[in-house]
Design a protein around this motif. Sequence first.
Motif, PDB file in Angstrom:
ATOM      1  N   GLU A 105       0.809  -1.210   0.000  1.00  0.00           N
ATOM      2  CA  GLU A 105       0.000   0.000   0.000  1.00  0.00           C
ATOM      3  C   GLU A 105       0.850   1.272   0.000  1.00  0.00           C
ATOM      4  O   GLU A 105       0.321   2.365  -0.065  1.00  0.00           O
ATOM      5  N   VAL A 106       2.169   1.102   0.114  1.00  0.00           N
ATOM      6  CA  VAL A 106       3.032   2.274   0.231  1.00  0.00           C
ATOM      7  C   VAL A 106       3.023   3.115  -1.052  1.00  0.00           C
ATOM      8  O   VAL A 106       2.933   4.338  -0.997  1.00  0.00           O
ATOM      9  N   ILE A 125      12.227  -4.444   2.567  1.00  0.00           N
ATOM     10  CA  ILE A 125      11.461  -4.414   1.319  1.00  0.00           C
ATOM     11  C   ILE A 125      11.083  -2.971   0.977  1.00  0.00           C
ATOM     12  O   ILE A 125      11.302  -2.493  -0.140  1.00  0.00           O
ATOM     13  N   ILE A 126      10.568  -2.268   1.982  1.00  0.00           N
ATOM     14  CA  ILE A 126      10.091  -0.900   1.750  1.00  0.00           C
ATOM     15  C   ILE A 126      11.245   0.013   1.346  1.00  0.00           C
ATOM     16  O   ILE A 126      11.138   0.794   0.395  1.00  0.00           O
ATOM     17  N   LEU A 127      12.360  -0.092   2.084  1.00  0.00           N
ATOM     18  CA  LEU A 127      13.490   0.796   1.796  1.00  0.00           C
ATOM     19  C   LEU A 127      14.112   0.479   0.446  1.00  0.00           C
ATOM     20  O   LEU A 127      14.609   1.368  -0.244  1.00  0.00           O
ATOM     21  N   GLY A 128      14.078  -0.792   0.086  1.00  0.00           N
ATOM     22  CA  GLY A 128      14.628  -1.185  -1.212  1.00  0.00           C
ATOM     23  C   GLY A 128      13.884  -0.512  -2.355  1.00  0.00           C
ATOM     24  O   GLY A 128      14.479  -0.086  -3.352  1.00  0.00           O
ATOM     25  N   LYS A 129      12.559  -0.395  -2.176  1.00  0.00           N
ATOM     26  CA  LYS A 129      11.733   0.163  -3.258  1.00  0.00           C
ATOM     27  C   LYS A 129      11.841   1.684  -3.341  1.00  0.00           C
ATOM     28  O   LYS A 129      11.613   2.268  -4.385  1.00  0.00           O
ATOM     29  N   ALA A 130      12.157   2.322  -2.183  1.00  0.00           N
ATOM     30  CA  ALA A 130      12.121   3.790  -2.110  1.00  0.00           C
ATOM     31  C   ALA A 130      13.108   4.452  -3.064  1.00  0.00           C
ATOM     32  O   ALA A 130      12.924   5.589  -3.488  1.00  0.00           O
TER      33      ALA A 130
END
Lengths: 190, 675
Positions: A105-106, A125-130
């Motif tokens: 949902e980010v 996972i989140i930081l990888g996508k940022a």
Amino acid sequence: MQTATRPIIQETMVLLVSALLLGTICSTPTVVQGETGEEYAVKAAFVLNFARFFQWPESVFSSPIEPYDLCVMGDEAIMEAFWTLQGKKIRARTIQVRRAAVPDEVGTPHLLFISKKIDRPTLFIILGKARAYHGLTIGEVPHFTQFSGVINFLTRQGRLKFEISRRIADIQGLIPSSRLLKLAIIVDEQ
Amino acid sequence: MIDSANRRCRLKRRFIKQLFYLASAVLVASGESAISREKDFTGLSIEELMGIQVTSVSKKVQNLSDSAAAIFVITSDDLRHSGVTSIAEALRMVPGLTVARIDANKWAVNSRGATSRFSDKLLVLMDGRSVYTPSFSGVYWEVQDTLLEDVERIEVIRGPGATLWGANAVNGVINVITKHTADTLGGLVSLGGGNRESAFANARYGFTLGEGTHGRCYVKAFERDEFAFETGEGANDDWNMVRSGFRMDSHATANNSFTVQGDIYSGNIDQQIELATRSVPYSLKVDDDTDVSGGNLLGRWQHTLSSTSSFTLQVYYDNTHRKEAFADEKRESVDLDFQHGLALGKRHTLLWGARYRTTRDNFSQELAAQVVPDTRRDDLFSLFLQDEIMIADNRVWLTLGSKFEYNDYTGFEVQPSARILFTPHPGHKLWASLSRAVRTPSRVERDARVVNRIFPMPPNMIPVEVTLAGNPDFDSEELMAYEIGYRFLWFRDLSMDLSGFYNDYDNLRFLTQGDLIAAQGTLELPNYFNNDASARTYGGELALAWQTTKWLKLNLAYGFLDSDQDNDEQIGQEPRHQVSLRTAIKLRNDLDLNLWLRHVDNVTVIHPESPNGLYQVNDYTTLDLSLAWRPSEAMEISVVGQNLLDSSHMEIIQEYFTHPTEVKSGIYGKITYRF
């Protein structure tokens, strides 16, 4: 013996309660305004300032008035603090707050606050996508910047401080103002 | 008779007077309407923000959990507001739990079922350390404690949790979680006392040892006064306890974190008990001073292997000693636990683990209770595997898993479960589950001989010992549980949690009278444990949290419970209805008022002393009240009144040894200073 003493204890206690109540009501609140604050209310205010003092690549906004998309991964108490940023203006742009319950949902926010309750694998996972969308990632766990987060909150003597990784900011294409860098703990000199 | 009527009248008058004082105080306070709003810091500069002292407040609105189970969380705020002084008392907030105080120092707690001192189907963990005793598979609640100010939350799962947690997690799992040491830096001292809480003192200091490494130490001591028997006579059940502990957490490197913690305690627990004797008068009142002590040391290592995989390795040692008039029991346990979680592709989250536990006990041999052999070591090995599968993108999750356990009593046990969670909308969650759990035999059920009473049998007046006799063939009790639930979140202010269950128990414990046995000048009438009973329980729970305004929060918990038992003469009747309403009023920024109203339906308890073997305890309604004032950010002064609606009431009685005791109303004051 005991039945005789107990009413006295209870009466005394009742008197104490009443005295305490009256005392507190008649006195003025002694908690000094402006010096203490709930952690996340203060962190939210910091985040507003981060938006103010960071510069994003022009390409991420489609127009000069496109709002800042602020995504928050946190529980209800954290959300309550961050909702106060809803609609706040920074120059021509407003802030739009939304919550992400799961990594999917980010989306691609301009600013992303990640609560310390988020587990390590999810954080990775989140930081990888940022990186892909120039997201300004803000965290509150040790080593956050080592996991390629941009800004990390620390508490020192009960006051909030923040670390900035200039290297990661650079990779994400984000430019911090010199005023911000002066106040920050820089974790990696370029 | 007249005396007691007079007393009741006097007490009623006193209560009315107390209410009057408080009501008038509240009126005055609200008249001033100094109700505060949350401060807004968004107008401040970074420089100003960096000068603000921050306070950490835990969740104000209960979070909507993603687990497909009936879960309830008691937050540190709930603990602080309620004025409770023990973990067992805090559990009264949870819908579906039955918490009853036997006397000043004993509690009976169960989930979704009739309760007793020896309730045996709950798994209770403190920071991952299991604290139920394998002697009778129940929990000695009076020795489970820590500094309540350092408790982050208490998670309570009603219903089986055996797939993850293993045997004994049949009716529920209670997990007491203390705060990370980074959240408890600095000092805390609190002191207080009152009529029931005679005196208490707590101290904690938290410190930083290095980058990412923090620690804390605490000491806690209290002295609590006795309750009273129905006659009004003191129950001689006062008690005291001293406890100390530490915890250290370190994020040594980005991929590793370590925790080491430990506690030691020692206490004197008084009780008046009835012990059988082999000669006239065949029964003696004994004022017993139970000595309890224990300690534990736990280490935990969490390691992140990759962005989608991490494991936890935990090991602990636990030691307990309990010496009372009818038993002297020592126990040592070592527990080793490994858990590994990994994401497989986009849809699967796999969790698996292995556990080894060994426990060794030692019992003294008394007339009232003998355990043969007097020492025994039991090993337990278990493996579990669970897969959480996302069936529809962020909408439907299916969790399948099972525990495979090998224990020294019943051998191999399988405890599978299937759970499904459906989120039609982020604010709405529906779940259902099907699970099997077992409660493995306890040491007493297998190896003990407990003498309940001795009576002389005519014509020769030879004493006959009526005993509970262990049975080497006693098997596991089994449960199949069917559960459903629904949660919703209305904006940020109102959340609701509804759950329903149907529990089908089989192989339940039952007592069958054996034949008279002649032995050395006495006769024994044994009652053997066997697995001949079965029962079905059903019910539902509602938890509602409503932040009506900035200054008023309501928490309602309601539990309905009913059962259909094949052998109801040996199982008590649970309370059908239980209600708890907590009202938290922020009178002013520095002034909190909390009211907690509770109603518990009547119950029937097993009581061999009664003519029909049962004892009826009436329903009761009671109120706790607490008022806390913070004259400065470092100091809090509070007054707490407990069980204020009557001078005393009965909640439950213990089946054996102790006499029916009433819970007395109490009031205490407390000063907390933080630095």
